[in-house]
Design an enzyme around this catalytic site. Sequence first.
Site, mmCIF file in Angstrom:
data_model
loop_
_atom_site.group_PDB
_atom_site.id
_atom_site.type_symbol
_atom_site.label_atom_id
_atom_site.label_comp_id
_atom_site.label_asym_id
_atom_site.label_seq_id
_atom_site.Cartn_x
_atom_site.Cartn_y
_atom_site.Cartn_z
ATOM 1 N N LYS A 15 0.835 -1.210 0.000
ATOM 2 C CA LYS A 15 0.000 0.000 0.000
ATOM 3 C C LYS A 15 0.874 1.266 0.000
ATOM 4 O O LYS A 15 0.638 2.187 -0.770
ATOM 5 C CB LYS A 15 -0.941 0.007 1.225
ATOM 6 N N ARG A 87 -9.630 1.072 8.493
ATOM 7 C CA ARG A 87 -9.109 -0.233 8.916
ATOM 8 C C ARG A 87 -10.183 -1.074 9.617
ATOM 9 O O ARG A 87 -9.940 -2.225 9.934
ATOM 10 C CB ARG A 87 -8.069 0.005 9.958
ATOM 11 N N ARG A 121 11.840 -5.860 4.881
ATOM 12 C CA ARG A 121 11.627 -4.443 4.532
ATOM 13 C C ARG A 121 12.635 -3.549 5.263
ATOM 14 O O ARG A 121 12.962 -3.765 6.415
ATOM 15 C CB ARG A 121 10.208 -4.009 4.930
ATOM 16 N N ARG A 154 11.459 -1.352 10.721
ATOM 17 C CA ARG A 154 10.386 -0.901 11.600
ATOM 18 C C ARG A 154 10.252 -1.820 12.808
ATOM 19 O O ARG A 154 10.403 -3.032 12.705
ATOM 20 C CB ARG A 154 9.049 -0.860 10.826
ATOM 21 N N ARG A 165 -0.227 -8.749 13.370
ATOM 22 C CA ARG A 165 -0.804 -7.751 12.460
ATOM 23 C C ARG A 165 -1.645 -8.427 11.382
ATOM 24 O O ARG A 165 -2.718 -7.929 11.013
ATOM 25 C CB ARG A 165 0.307 -6.916 11.809
#
Length: 208
Positions: A15, A87, A121, A154, A165
């Site tokens: 996203k 969300r 990531r 992160r 998550r």
Amino acid sequence: MLKRITLLGPPGAGKGTQAKLIAQKSGLVHLSTGDILRDEVARSTELGRAAKGYMDRGDLVPDQLIIDMIRGRIAETDGFILDGFPRTVAQAEALSEITSIDSAVNIALTREDVIERLSSRRVCKECGRIYNLLFNPPVDKTHCDICGGELFQRADDQQAVIENRYDVYMKATAPLIDFYSTRGLLREVDGSQPTEAVLEAIMDYLSS
Ligand code: AP5
């Protein structure tokens, strides 16, 4: 061209990557609730202090905090691409009271791909550019190709937090696929394709 868009999809679906590219190409304003919250946490504001625990665990920040945070930004923006909002169904209902949206684009990705992508990531501390050590590696593993800023992982990209998550997404956010589908606003994109192919599919749709 459609100009009030929300991107749906599990964590790691792409996203943020796509929203940044679409904003560059289209001039739409990129509004990411995750980025806004991380900035609030970094500045240790009242909202940041309230949100931090939820984010560290991979849980959702309470709806009312999020709606109050984003309402003004949406209301004052003519064309936007929402990344990470809404969300929950409660957030989607609140959004429909703030403005009407033209389309919800769902970037689909499997749980296995989510875990692989998020574990690898890296993000630039300075300009926010998103890299992936496996799929979109920087030339130097520790610094940004564009601005030379330091790359970091992160805090919520640890395996146990990623798994939570994903579970939270399935329970609280996946129902939005039906929410927007029944309103005739949903568009599906296969997020497992290369970044450029996902972008092309979304841009084709937005300009159709
Ligand atoms: P947020 O920052 O929104 O996290 P997320 O939704 O979990 O999404 P991510 O940012 O992890 O992934 P992404 O889909 O943007 O993927 P990306 O482009 O980086 O939210 C963080 C936290 O804030 C939440 O857990 C919650 O606590 C809180 N929060 C935020 N919004 C909230 C809300 N509305 N309500 C309540 N709480 C909220 O890509 C991932 C990786 O894959 C990158 O390495 C990238 O390089 C790579 N990649 C991307 N596309 C491709 C591709 N096509 N092929 C190969 N690799 C790719």
